[in-house]
Write a protein that holds these residues in place. Structure first.
Motif, short mmCIF file in Angstrom:
data_model
loop_
_atom_site.label_atom_id
_atom_site.label_comp_id
_atom_site.label_asym_id
_atom_site.label_seq_id
_atom_site.Cartn_x
_atom_site.Cartn_y
_atom_site.Cartn_z
N TYR A 56 0.83 -1.21 0.00
CA TYR A 56 0.00 0.00 0.00
C TYR A 56 0.87 1.26 0.00
O TYR A 56 0.52 2.26 -0.63
CB TYR A 56 -0.93 0.00 1.22
CG TYR A 56 -1.80 1.22 1.29
CD1 TYR A 56 -2.96 1.30 0.52
CD2 TYR A 56 -1.46 2.31 2.09
CE1 TYR A 56 -3.76 2.44 0.55
CE2 TYR A 56 -2.24 3.45 2.13
CZ TYR A 56 -3.39 3.51 1.36
OH TYR A 56 -4.17 4.64 1.39
N THR A 57 1.98 1.23 0.73
CA THR A 57 2.80 2.45 0.90
C THR A 57 3.98 2.51 -0.06
O THR A 57 4.79 3.44 0.02
CB THR A 57 3.33 2.55 2.35
OG1 THR A 57 4.15 1.40 2.63
CG2 THR A 57 2.20 2.61 3.38
N SER A 58 4.09 1.53 -0.95
CA SER A 58 5.31 1.43 -1.76
C SER A 58 5.54 2.64 -2.66
O SER A 58 6.67 2.95 -3.01
CB SER A 58 5.29 0.14 -2.60
OG SER A 58 4.20 0.20 -3.50
N GLY A 59 4.46 3.37 -3.00
CA GLY A 59 4.62 4.54 -3.87
C GLY A 59 4.90 5.83 -3.12
O GLY A 59 5.13 6.87 -3.72
N HIS A 60 4.89 5.77 -1.78
CA HIS A 60 5.09 6.99 -1.00
C HIS A 60 6.56 7.42 -1.03
O HIS A 60 7.46 6.58 -1.07
CB HIS A 60 4.64 6.76 0.45
CG HIS A 60 3.14 6.69 0.59
ND1 HIS A 60 2.51 6.33 1.75
CD2 HIS A 60 2.15 6.95 -0.30
CE1 HIS A 60 1.20 6.36 1.58
NE2 HIS A 60 0.95 6.73 0.33
N GLY A 61 6.77 8.74 -1.01
CA GLY A 61 8.13 9.24 -1.21
C GLY A 61 8.76 9.91 0.00
O GLY A 61 9.86 10.43 -0.07
N GLY A 62 8.05 9.91 1.16
CA GLY A 62 8.62 10.55 2.35
C GLY A 62 9.50 9.58 3.13
O GLY A 62 10.16 8.72 2.56
N THR A 63 9.47 9.72 4.45
CA THR A 63 10.30 8.89 5.31
C THR A 63 9.97 7.40 5.16
O THR A 63 8.80 7.02 5.10
CB THR A 63 10.09 9.30 6.79
OG1 THR A 63 10.53 10.65 6.96
CG2 THR A 63 10.85 8.40 7.76
N THR A 64 10.99 6.58 5.07
CA THR A 64 10.81 5.13 5.11
C THR A 64 10.85 4.69 6.57
O THR A 64 11.84 4.95 7.27
CB THR A 64 11.92 4.40 4.33
OG1 THR A 64 11.80 4.74 2.95
CG2 THR A 64 11.82 2.89 4.48
N VAL A 65 9.77 4.07 7.03
CA VAL A 65 9.72 3.54 8.39
C VAL A 65 9.93 2.03 8.27
O VAL A 65 9.06 1.30 7.76
CB VAL A 65 8.36 3.85 9.06
CG1 VAL A 65 8.30 3.22 10.44
CG2 VAL A 65 8.16 5.36 9.14
N ASN A 66 11.08 1.58 8.70
CA ASN A 66 11.40 0.15 8.60
C ASN A 66 11.15 -0.49 9.96
O ASN A 66 11.75 -0.11 10.96
CB ASN A 66 12.88 0.01 8.18
CG ASN A 66 13.26 -1.42 7.91
OD1 ASN A 66 12.47 -2.19 7.35
ND2 ASN A 66 14.45 -1.82 8.30
N LEU A 67 10.22 -1.43 10.00
CA LEU A 67 9.85 -2.07 11.27
C LEU A 67 10.56 -3.41 11.38
O LEU A 67 10.41 -4.28 10.52
CB LEU A 67 8.33 -2.25 11.33
CG LEU A 67 7.49 -0.97 11.20
CD1 LEU A 67 6.01 -1.30 11.19
CD2 LEU A 67 7.82 0.02 12.32
N ALA A 68 11.33 -3.56 12.44
CA ALA A 68 12.07 -4.81 12.66
C ALA A 68 11.20 -5.75 13.51
O ALA A 68 10.98 -5.50 14.70
CB ALA A 68 13.40 -4.52 13.35
#
Ligand code: IPE
Ligand code: IPE
Ligand code: MG
Length: 229
Positions: free
Chosen positions: A118-130
């Motif tokens: 869903y968010t793959s096209g967003h261009g702001g901050t990448t929130v990487n959840l571990a």
């Protein structure tokens, strides 16, 4: 914020249980409050224009906790990811994951995949959840995924096989709640990160706390083994 900002912040969000205990509430109450804090901090990171933030949500060691707590956390992750689409849109946030998703309950893995898509096209901050993430586990998976070839495996080979080779190494690793250890977090990627330890429990973290950490980071001299004149 003045001064030099990190490109990638990684946060070990610790102290939810202690925060709840201080209030004579169950640990789950602390995790729920910790989730609100995560949103608060993500909003701030995104507002500052910092491109990457990795949050340690659930470690490969956290399966040792009582089943009730593990189930609560898995449920929280699943429902939160689905509920927050508007938040990701508003902040133009891209969500990605690190960790072994093949070992997660099916509905959790499905929610991760849907959110990532869903968010793959967003261009702001990448929130990487571990999630179900362990630094050693990531390294073992990376090495096993490399094609067999003659000659030696190089550091570049390993780096390219980690969960997110496209995300730059963290510049700053923050741990909250007073503990001073990495607990198996990003052990390869954080080799040259600046470390910041705060006594404040994660549910009590505010934008001001992050600004203090960023101010501290801005004063550091990063030498990477070289000499800065
Ligand atoms: C961090 O808070 C959240 C997770 C590890 C999931 P803790 O649950 O570790 O809280 P403390 O360390 O017991 O206070
Ligand atoms: C590290 O915190 C893992 C996460 C924050 C998800 P822990 O609370 O599990 O770490 P230890 O047990 O104190 O090392
Ligand atoms: Mg802890």
């Amino acid at each position: 914020m003045d001064g030099r900002l990190p490109n990638h912040i990684a946060i070990i969000m610790d102290g939810n249980g202690r925060w709840a205990k201080q209030r004579n509430r169950p640990r789950s109450f602390g995790h729920l409050e910790g989730l609100k804090t995560a949103k608060r901090i993500i909003s701030h990171v995104s507002g500052l224009g910092i491109p990457f933030v990795t949050l340690y949500v659930f470690s490969t060691e956290n399966w040792k906790r009582p089943l009730q707590e593990v189930s609560y956390l898995m449920g929280l992750i699943t429902s939160y990811l689905k509920k927050e689409y508007q938040f990701y849109d508003e902040h133009d946030i891209r969500v990605t994951f690190s960790g072994d998703t093949t070992e997660l309950p099916e509905e959790v893995a499905a929610a991760l995949k849907e959110t990532e898509d869903y968010t793959s096209g967003h261009g702001g901050t990448t929130v990487n959840l571990a999630i179900n993430y362990g630094g050693r586990d990531e390294l073992v998976r990376a090495v096993n995924s490399l094609p067999l070839k003659d000659g030696r495996i190089t550091a570049d080979d390993i780096a390219s096989a980690l969960d997110h080779p496209e995300i730059p190494d963290p510049d700053l690793v923050i741990r909250t709640a007073g503990e001073r250890r990495l607990s198996n977090f990003l052990i390869w990627e954080a080799a040259y990160a600046e470390l910041y330890f705060s006594p404040v429990l994660w549910p009590d973290w505010t934008a001001a706390e992050l600004d203090t950490a960023l101010g501290d980071y801005a004063e550091r001299t990063r030498r990477f083994g070289g000499i800065v004149s």
